[in-house]
Write a protein that holds these residues in place. Structure first.
Motif, PDB file in Angstrom:
ATOM      1  N   VAL A  56       0.836  -1.207   0.000  1.00  0.00           N
ATOM      2  CA  VAL A  56       0.000   0.000   0.000  1.00  0.00           C
ATOM      3  C   VAL A  56       0.870   1.257   0.000  1.00  0.00           C
ATOM      4  O   VAL A  56       0.551   2.242  -0.682  1.00  0.00           O
ATOM      5  N   VAL A  57       1.992   1.218   0.700  1.00  0.00           N
ATOM      6  CA  VAL A  57       2.946   2.337   0.603  1.00  0.00           C
ATOM      7  C   VAL A  57       3.346   2.502  -0.865  1.00  0.00           C
ATOM      8  O   VAL A  57       3.401   3.622  -1.395  1.00  0.00           O
ATOM      9  N   ARG A  58       3.577   1.382  -1.533  1.00  0.00           N
ATOM     10  CA  ARG A  58       3.962   1.414  -2.945  1.00  0.00           C
ATOM     11  C   ARG A  58       2.857   2.034  -3.805  1.00  0.00           C
ATOM     12  O   ARG A  58       3.129   2.872  -4.670  1.00  0.00           O
ATOM     13  N   THR A  59       1.613   1.641  -3.542  1.00  0.00           N
ATOM     14  CA  THR A  59       0.494   2.220  -4.283  1.00  0.00           C
ATOM     15  C   THR A  59       0.427   3.730  -4.056  1.00  0.00           C
ATOM     16  O   THR A  59       0.187   4.506  -4.986  1.00  0.00           O
ATOM     17  N   LEU A  60       0.658   4.132  -2.795  1.00  0.00           N
ATOM     18  CA  LEU A  60       0.526   5.553  -2.450  1.00  0.00           C
ATOM     19  C   LEU A  60       1.603   6.423  -3.103  1.00  0.00           C
ATOM     20  O   LEU A  60       1.349   7.580  -3.430  1.00  0.00           O
ATOM     21  N   VAL A  61       2.809   5.872  -3.296  1.00  0.00           N
ATOM     22  CA  VAL A  61       3.884   6.699  -3.864  1.00  0.00           C
ATOM     23  C   VAL A  61       4.124   6.408  -5.346  1.00  0.00           C
ATOM     24  O   VAL A  61       4.830   7.156  -6.028  1.00  0.00           O
ATOM     25  N   GLY A  62       3.546   5.299  -5.835  1.00  0.00           N
ATOM     26  CA  GLY A  62       3.751   4.926  -7.238  1.00  0.00           C
ATOM     27  C   GLY A  62       4.917   3.954  -7.365  1.00  0.00           C
ATOM     28  O   GLY A  62       5.868   3.995  -6.575  1.00  0.00           O
ATOM     29  N   ASP A  63       4.836   3.092  -8.370  1.00  0.00           N
ATOM     30  CA  ASP A  63       5.786   1.990  -8.529  1.00  0.00           C
ATOM     31  C   ASP A  63       7.220   2.487  -8.735  1.00  0.00           C
ATOM     32  O   ASP A  63       8.163   2.026  -8.083  1.00  0.00           O
ATOM     33  N   HIS A 167      -7.349   1.009   3.614  1.00  0.00           N
ATOM     34  CA  HIS A 167      -8.451   0.345   2.897  1.00  0.00           C
ATOM     35  C   HIS A 167      -8.680   0.977   1.530  1.00  0.00           C
ATOM     36  O   HIS A 167      -8.882   0.272   0.532  1.00  0.00           O
ATOM     37  N   ALA A 168      -8.662   2.319   1.479  1.00  0.00           N
ATOM     38  CA  ALA A 168      -8.949   3.022   0.218  1.00  0.00           C
ATOM     39  C   ALA A 168      -7.932   2.663  -0.861  1.00  0.00           C
ATOM     40  O   ALA A 168      -8.242   2.730  -2.056  1.00  0.00           O
ATOM     41  N   ASN A 169      -6.725   2.252  -0.444  1.00  0.00           N
ATOM     42  CA  ASN A 169      -5.679   1.934  -1.424  1.00  0.00           C
ATOM     43  C   ASN A 169      -5.392   0.442  -1.551  1.00  0.00           C
ATOM     44  O   ASN A 169      -4.383   0.046  -2.142  1.00  0.00           O
ATOM     45  N   SER A 170      -6.278  -0.359  -0.967  1.00  0.00           N
ATOM     46  CA  SER A 170      -6.080  -1.806  -1.100  1.00  0.00           C
ATOM     47  C   SER A 170      -7.365  -2.560  -1.407  1.00  0.00           C
ATOM     48  O   SER A 170      -7.326  -3.714  -1.796  1.00  0.00           O
ATOM     49  N   THR A 171      -8.506  -1.904  -1.239  1.00  0.00           N
ATOM     50  CA  THR A 171      -9.790  -2.569  -1.432  1.00  0.00           C
ATOM     51  C   THR A 171     -10.635  -1.760  -2.413  1.00  0.00           C
ATOM     52  O   THR A 171     -10.776  -0.555  -2.225  1.00  0.00           O
ATOM     53  N   PRO A 172     -11.187  -2.400  -3.447  1.00  0.00           N
ATOM     54  CA  PRO A 172     -12.053  -1.656  -4.371  1.00  0.00           C
ATOM     55  C   PRO A 172     -13.297  -1.134  -3.645  1.00  0.00           C
ATOM     56  O   PRO A 172     -13.812  -1.805  -2.755  1.00  0.00           O
ATOM     57  N   ASN A 173     -13.747   0.043  -4.010  1.00  0.00           N
ATOM     58  CA  ASN A 173     -14.982   0.645  -3.484  1.00  0.00           C
ATOM     59  C   ASN A 173     -14.969   0.909  -1.973  1.00  0.00           C
ATOM     60  O   ASN A 173     -16.012   0.952  -1.343  1.00  0.00           O
ATOM     61  N   ALA A 174     -13.767   1.042  -1.384  1.00  0.00           N
ATOM     62  CA  ALA A 174     -13.712   1.363   0.048  1.00  0.00           C
ATOM     63  C   ALA A 174     -14.140   2.814   0.251  1.00  0.00           C
ATOM     64  O   ALA A 174     -14.039   3.638  -0.660  1.00  0.00           O
ATOM     65  N   THR A 175     -14.620   3.113   1.468  1.00  0.00           N
ATOM     66  CA  THR A 175     -15.034   4.478   1.796  1.00  0.00           C
ATOM     67  C   THR A 175     -13.815   5.406   1.750  1.00  0.00           C
ATOM     68  O   THR A 175     -12.779   5.076   2.318  1.00  0.00           O
ATOM     69  N   PRO A 176     -13.933   6.553   1.091  1.00  0.00           N
ATOM     70  CA  PRO A 176     -12.792   7.478   1.052  1.00  0.00           C
ATOM     71  C   PRO A 176     -12.453   7.975   2.464  1.00  0.00           C
ATOM     72  O   PRO A 176     -13.344   8.147   3.285  1.00  0.00           O
ATOM     73  N   PRO A 177     -11.170   8.193   2.738  1.00  0.00           N
ATOM     74  CA  PRO A 177     -10.766   8.642   4.075  1.00  0.00           C
ATOM     75  C   PRO A 177     -11.304  10.044   4.389  1.00  0.00           C
ATOM     76  O   PRO A 177     -11.425  10.879   3.499  1.00  0.00           O
ATOM     77  N   VAL A 178     -11.616  10.249   5.673  1.00  0.00           N
ATOM     78  CA  VAL A 178     -11.975  11.574   6.172  1.00  0.00           C
ATOM     79  C   VAL A 178     -10.819  12.001   7.078  1.00  0.00           C
ATOM     80  O   VAL A 178     -10.279  11.176   7.809  1.00  0.00           O
ATOM     81  N   MET A 179     -10.430  13.284   7.011  1.00  0.00           N
ATOM     82  CA  MET A 179      -9.267  13.719   7.787  1.00  0.00           C
ATOM     83  C   MET A 179      -9.558  13.686   9.276  1.00  0.00           C
ATOM     84  O   MET A 179     -10.201  14.565   9.831  1.00  0.00           O
ATOM     85  N   GLN A 180      -9.112  12.621   9.932  1.00  0.00           N
ATOM     86  CA  GLN A 180      -9.267  12.474  11.382  1.00  0.00           C
ATOM     87  C   GLN A 180      -8.229  11.477  11.873  1.00  0.00           C
ATOM     88  O   GLN A 180      -7.724  10.675  11.099  1.00  0.00           O
ATOM     89  N   ALA A 181      -7.931  11.547  13.164  1.00  0.00           N
ATOM     90  CA  ALA A 181      -7.018  10.560  13.754  1.00  0.00           C
ATOM     91  C   ALA A 181      -7.735   9.213  13.834  1.00  0.00           C
ATOM     92  O   ALA A 181      -8.953   9.169  14.016  1.00  0.00           O
ATOM     93  N   GLU A 182      -6.970   8.135  13.662  1.00  0.00           N
ATOM     94  CA  GLU A 182      -7.572   6.796  13.800  1.00  0.00           C
ATOM     95  C   GLU A 182      -6.669   5.894  14.630  1.00  0.00           C
ATOM     96  O   GLU A 182      -5.450   5.871  14.438  1.00  0.00           O
ATOM     97  N   ASP A 183      -7.310   5.139  15.540  1.00  0.00           N
ATOM     98  CA  ASP A 183      -6.608   4.062  16.231  1.00  0.00           C
ATOM     99  C   ASP A 183      -6.887   2.785  15.447  1.00  0.00           C
ATOM    100  O   ASP A 183      -8.049   2.428  15.229  1.00  0.00           O
TER     101      ASP A 183
END
Lengths: 253, 286
Positions: A56-63, A167-183
């Motif tokens: 997923v890091v790879r997806t986020l920065v590009g191959d 999830h948004a970068n590994s699963t199709p149709n995942a809910t887009p992230p909302v800017m908030q802290a997550e545990d």
């Protein structure tokens, strides 16, 4: 004329260094391109090992960017053992200080999730408790008891929506992230680790359990962290993830 | 770890096996075809639990297993990594595999693991060091190991022994067996301009406990000479099959592994390579 393995190793990692003397083509000429087979094998295979752990890091920065970044990482942090499932532990800290990704503040936490997923995948097998056990203990005793979590359980407390980004970068149709802290809770029901964003107070609660805090105190910590803490929901997530493996009752004096 | 005593198969059969890939698990359990045993890379099974070890336990109930280490760095100048040796012992004690093998190569120096099998010079000094390492491995594991011939891309000016003489000397000093990788012989023969047939003719075939067959890629060196790269990423080429056929004619049948570690194909394609090995093994078995 004896080739030192330290020179060999250093020249593999640094293409600017000369090929060690004493390495030859079959006609006796000094090896050049033949040595670069080793340079290439080492860089490509370690880079691929990092791709396996950090998809997923790879997806986020590009191959292309990931490959270049992996090349920098592996030269700073060669594996310390041949067990490559444990390779990459320094990646979050590396990303924290790697200037070209300074604008992607969430990247280290996504890497922490991916490291935790690999550790969870290879963690020891354990037997989850039967939820009935919790009901069979008197409430006052349960509050003094320690709930043991499986070795496959991990918690990442992020200032970013790290689970949603994952999830948004590994699963199709995942809910887009909302800017908030997550545990972020990692559990492994049977063999496949799962990533879950914990509801309010859940991170404080799981963190308390992970350091062996008795249930009653862990509940207080969680309620202090958030007025919206809901024990039933978090307990449900832990049970569904096979995360509770033992209830250790307090030894009465 | 898991339940102990998986000692179902004591030896590898003189039949084809393949390098196990997790994506083939269901296919293998359903119909393994000509494949009669499996080889796993030890380092992929050094976690504490989870699917890899669960799959391995299932496979070990049905197939003889060969544990093939890729990380001991037996050809290294440094002492062996005793922690890694302990991990290997833990795995072998649990699995009780039909065979254990490692490489005549180095991969770790000064605490850095390079994830490649790197060649070493063949001298009196290195034969002593390798023999000491092999003896240490056999001592710790409490079992005989097979030592595999490497693929070479370059020569060492300081070498005074041939690779075959080097391996024969290690066998003499340690009582270990040998794993003869036919593809590596083909690659090294091309790359170092030695005769592949001469190599096989000189090889102490009576000590071979297993053959490896795999695919390689083709490149060129600075002088424009063909340089073969040990990639394990495609099918075994015809000249390697021919060299295998020649070798078997001299050695008789032995456990024979198809290695395909990169660009892993669908199961039927890998199983077809095992079928091809069967045809050659059958010729010398009957």
């Amino acid at each position: 004329m004896s080739v030192k393995q330290s020179d060999f190793k250093n020249a593999i990692f640094d293409a600017g260094l000369p090929v060690p003397n004493g390495l030859c083509n079959p006609d006796g000429a000094p090896a050049q391109k033949r040595f670069s087979v080793y340079r290439n094998n080492v860089a490509v295979s370690l880079s691929e090992a990092l791709e396996v752990t950090f998809p997923v890091v790879r997806t986020l920065v590009g191959d292309e960017f990931f490959k270049a970044m992996a090349g920098v990482f592996l030269r700073q942090h060669a594996p310390s053992s041949p067990v490559l499932m444990r390779y990459g532990a320094q990646m979050p800290a590396f990303l924290d200080s790697f200037e070209p990704v300074a604008h992607l503040g969430y990247l280290p936490d996504v890497a922490r999730i991916e490291l935790a997923l690999t550790r969870s995948y290879h963690a020891a097998d354990t037997m989850p408790i039967d939820p009935q056990v919790l009901q069979s203990i008197a409430p006052d005793d349960l509050l003094l008891a320690r709930l043991h979590l499986a070795p496959s359980v991990h918690l990442i407390r992020s200032n970013w929506p790290a689970a949603s980004l994952y999830h948004a970068n590994s699963t199709p149709n995942a809910t887009p992230p909302v800017m908030q802290a997550e545990d972020v809770l990692i559990t492994r029901p049977e063999y496949d680790p799962a990533v879950t964003a914990l509801p309010a107070g859940g991170g404080a609660f799981v963190a308390a359990l992970l350091i062996g805090t008795p249930l009653g105190e862990a509940l207080k910590t969680a309620s202090a962290a958030s007025d919206d803490f809901d024990f039933t929901t978090v307990l449900g997530l832990l049970l569904a993830g096979g995360a509770l493996i033992k209830v250790e009752e307090h030894q009465k004096g | 770890m898991l339940d102990t005593n998986l000692a179902k198969f004591e030896t590898l059969p003189n039949r084809p096996g393949v390098g196990y890939k997790p994506q083939h698990f269901a296919d293998i359990m359903e119909d393994a075809g000509a494949v009669e045993w499996l080889e796993v890379h030890a380092e992929n099974y050094m976690g504490d639990g989870g699917r890899p070890l669960a799959q391995l336990r299932h496979l070990a109930e049905q197939f003889p297993i060969s544990v093939h280490g890729v990380g001991l760095s037996i050809g290294g100048n440094d002492p062996l990594d005793v922690d890694h040796l302990k991990r290997l012992k833990h795995l072998c004690d649990w699995l009780n595999p039909a065979s254990f093998s490692e490489h005549l190569a180095w991969s770790t120096h000064d605490g850095a693991y390079l994830n490649d099998l790197i060649a070493l010079p063949y001298t009196e000094a290195t034969v002593s060091s390798v023999a000491d390492h092999v003896a240490q491995v056999q001592d710790v594991l409490g079992r005989k190991m097979l030592l595999e011939n490497p693929s070479s891309y370059l020569a060492f000016a300081e070498s005074t022994l041939s690779e075959v003489d080097f391996l024969a000397e290690v066998v003499k000093r340690t009582g270990c067996g040998l794993l003869l990788d036919i593809n590596n012989v083909f690659i090294s023969a091309n790359n170092l301009k030695i005769g592949a047939i001469d190599y096989i003719d000189a090889f102490p075939l009576e000590h071979v406990g297993e053959f490896h067959l795999g695919g390689h890629d083709e490149d060129v060196d600075d002088a424009g000479e063909v340089l073969l790269i040990d990639s394990h990423g495609r099918e075994v080429v015809d000249p390697v099959w021919a060299l295998f056929d020649y070798t078997l004619g001299k050695s008789g049948p032995r456990p024979t592994l198809i290695e395909w570690d990169a660009n892993v194909p669908p199961w039927p394609e890998l199983a077809a390579e095992a079928t091809r090995a069967t045809q050659i093994l059958d010729k010398v078995t009957s």
